[in-house]
Scaffold this motif. Structure first.
Motif, PDB file in Angstrom:
ATOM      1  N   UNK A 142      46.005  44.885  11.741  1.00  0.00           N
ATOM      2  CA  UNK A 142      44.603  44.524  11.894  1.00  0.00           C
ATOM      3  C   UNK A 142      44.128  43.405  11.003  1.00  0.00           C
ATOM      4  N   UNK A 143      45.032  42.732  10.302  1.00  0.00           N
ATOM      5  CA  UNK A 143      44.634  41.642   9.403  1.00  0.00           C
ATOM      6  C   UNK A 143      44.346  40.364  10.188  1.00  0.00           C
ATOM      7  N   UNK A 144      43.456  39.537   9.637  1.00  0.00           N
ATOM      8  CA  UNK A 144      43.202  38.204  10.221  1.00  0.00           C
ATOM      9  C   UNK A 144      44.021  37.215   9.425  1.00  0.00           C
ATOM     10  N   UNK A 145      44.978  36.577  10.084  1.00  0.00           N
ATOM     11  CA  UNK A 145      45.975  35.784   9.376  1.00  0.00           C
ATOM     12  C   UNK A 145      46.085  34.383   9.966  1.00  0.00           C
ATOM     13  N   UNK A 146      45.656  33.376   9.224  1.00  0.00           N
ATOM     14  CA  UNK A 146      45.996  31.991   9.554  1.00  0.00           C
ATOM     15  C   UNK A 146      46.756  31.427   8.355  1.00  0.00           C
ATOM     16  N   UNK A 147      47.671  32.209   7.863  1.00  0.00           N
ATOM     17  CA  UNK A 147      48.453  31.852   6.677  1.00  0.00           C
ATOM     18  C   UNK A 147      49.714  31.109   7.073  1.00  0.00           C
ATOM     19  N   UNK A 148      50.295  30.400   6.107  1.00  0.00           N
ATOM     20  CA  UNK A 148      51.591  29.764   6.296  1.00  0.00           C
ATOM     21  C   UNK A 148      52.652  30.699   5.725  1.00  0.00           C
ATOM     22  N   UNK A 149      53.391  31.343   6.626  1.00  0.00           N
ATOM     23  CA  UNK A 149      54.431  32.294   6.255  1.00  0.00           C
ATOM     24  C   UNK A 149      55.811  31.731   6.583  1.00  0.00           C
ATOM     25  N   UNK A 150      55.948  30.432   6.531  1.00  0.00           N
ATOM     26  CA  UNK A 150      57.230  29.796   6.836  1.00  0.00           C
ATOM     27  C   UNK A 150      58.329  30.338   5.919  1.00  0.00           C
ATOM     28  N   UNK A 151      59.440  30.752   6.534  1.00  0.00           N
ATOM     29  CA  UNK A 151      60.566  31.235   5.756  1.00  0.00           C
ATOM     30  C   UNK A 151      60.355  32.589   5.106  1.00  0.00           C
ATOM     31  N   UNK A 152      59.258  33.257   5.415  1.00  0.00           N
ATOM     32  CA  UNK A 152      58.979  34.563   4.809  1.00  0.00           C
ATOM     33  C   UNK A 152      59.857  35.646   5.444  1.00  0.00           C
ATOM     34  N   UNK A 153      60.128  36.686   4.663  1.00  0.00           N
ATOM     35  CA  UNK A 153      60.884  37.829   5.166  1.00  0.00           C
ATOM     36  C   UNK A 153      59.919  38.961   5.487  1.00  0.00           C
ATOM     37  N   UNK A 182      60.649  29.898  11.107  1.00  0.00           N
ATOM     38  CA  UNK A 182      61.883  30.418  10.490  1.00  0.00           C
ATOM     39  C   UNK A 182      61.651  31.717   9.722  1.00  0.00           C
ATOM     40  N   UNK A 183      60.586  32.437  10.037  1.00  0.00           N
ATOM     41  CA  UNK A 183      60.331  33.723   9.379  1.00  0.00           C
ATOM     42  C   UNK A 183      61.252  34.790   9.961  1.00  0.00           C
ATOM     43  N   UNK A 184      61.591  35.773   9.136  1.00  0.00           N
ATOM     44  CA  UNK A 184      62.466  36.865   9.566  1.00  0.00           C
ATOM     45  C   UNK A 184      61.606  38.065   9.943  1.00  0.00           C
ATOM     46  N   UNK A 185      61.474  38.311  11.244  1.00  0.00           N
ATOM     47  CA  UNK A 185      60.641  39.395  11.761  1.00  0.00           C
ATOM     48  C   UNK A 185      61.477  40.443  12.488  1.00  0.00           C
ATOM     49  N   UNK A 186      62.709  40.570  12.106  1.00  0.00           N
ATOM     50  CA  UNK A 186      63.560  41.563  12.740  1.00  0.00           C
ATOM     51  C   UNK A 186      62.975  42.974  12.564  1.00  0.00           C
ATOM     52  N   UNK A 187      62.934  43.702  13.685  1.00  0.00           N
ATOM     53  CA  UNK A 187      62.433  45.083  13.692  1.00  0.00           C
ATOM     54  C   UNK A 187      60.967  45.207  13.279  1.00  0.00           C
ATOM     55  N   UNK A 188      60.244  44.105  13.276  1.00  0.00           N
ATOM     56  CA  UNK A 188      58.818  44.161  12.918  1.00  0.00           C
ATOM     57  C   UNK A 188      58.003  44.712  14.086  1.00  0.00           C
ATOM     58  N   UNK A 189      56.876  45.330  13.782  1.00  0.00           N
ATOM     59  CA  UNK A 189      55.975  45.853  14.800  1.00  0.00           C
ATOM     60  C   UNK A 189      54.794  44.901  14.957  1.00  0.00           C
TER      61      UNK A 189
END
Length: 270
Positions: A142-153, A182-189
């Protein structure tokens, strides 16, 4: 104050040069990330903890840490819920299992921060810098996100109902949107998340739950969707160039796949 004015000046110059770029997402090329402003803390963990405890006993029950320099501290497990962390510097800070539910972290700096198992439920992350942050198991529901998460896990992270879409109503500071290059969202919901126009180039989405996601005009070029749940996903004008697609059965549960861009360039399942 001088640094904030400098940021504003740099941001406006970047905006004039490229009106499609988000203001806060252009700062990295002009900010010295090795400077004391970005690498040092003006408080200790004990002082931060004392502020949090005092705020919890006040009328508003929220802490105000706007613009504070808290980089490279160990703030793991602390509760910042509902707090004002606008422009706070938390680069390389240990924030494991910290809570930021309903907190405002707009234009905050969390580059290389350890946010494993942290909670950002319904938090505001507008223009936040979170490149290479560790968010494994974190809850951003439910977060509002316009963040830069490049390369984040974000392995196993929860982004159910999160809004990472571009703000099309207010573009005076550029196109603000969630960036997950290039973010790692494996198994993310990501079930029910709004990812319209979000940037997920080369993102790892293997076995992610994307059920009922809005991917309208999102950029998934080069992304890996192997094993992902695509039930109800809207692919209208989604860029799928070189994307790795899941099974035919998973694709059959998606919507408007025929309206995706560069579908012929995607790697189809056998």
């Amino acid at each position: 104050m001088r640094l904030r004015l400098a940021f504003a000046f740099v941001s406006m110059a970047a905006l004039l040069a490229d009106p499609t770029a988000a203001m806060s997402q252009d700062l990295l090329s002009s900010v010295d990330l090795d400077s004391p402003e970005m690498t040092m803390s003006e408080m200790t963990r004990a002082e931060v903890d004392a502020l949090l405890k005092a705020a919890s006993q006040g009328d508003r029950h929220t802490v105000d840490l706007e613009g504070k320099r808290l980089s490279r501290l160990d703030l793991s497990g602390l509760d910042f819920s509902g707090g004002n962390l606008h422009l706070v510097k938390l680069n390389r800070t240990n924030l494991k299992a910290a809570r930021f539910d309903r907190a405002v972290l707009n234009q905050a700096w969390l580059i290389d921060a350890d946010l494993t198992e942290a909670s950002f439920v319904k938090a505001s992350l507008l223009g936040t810098q979170m490149q290479r942050a560790k968010l494994g198991g974190a809850d951003l529901s439910g977060a509002r996100i316009t963040a830069d998460l490049s390369g984040a896990s974000l392995i196993g992270a929860r982004l159910a109902g999160a809004d990472l879409s571009a703000d099309m109503r207010n573009q005076s500071m550029g196109l603000m949107r969630g960036v997950l290059k290039s973010a790692d969202l494996r198994n993310a919901d990501l079930s029910g998340a709004n990812l319209a126009r979000a940037d997920l180039e080369f993102a790892q989405l293997q076995y992610a739950n994307l059920a009922n996601c809005n991917l309208n005009k999102a950029d998934l070029a080069g992304a890996d969707l192997s094993g992902a749940n695509l039930a109800g996903v809207d692919f209208t004008e989604t860029d799928l160039a070189s994307a790795v697609l899941p099974s035919a059965a998973a694709l059959a549960e998606a919507r408007n796949l025929d309206k995706a861009r560069n579908l012929s360039l995607a790697r189809r399942p056998n």
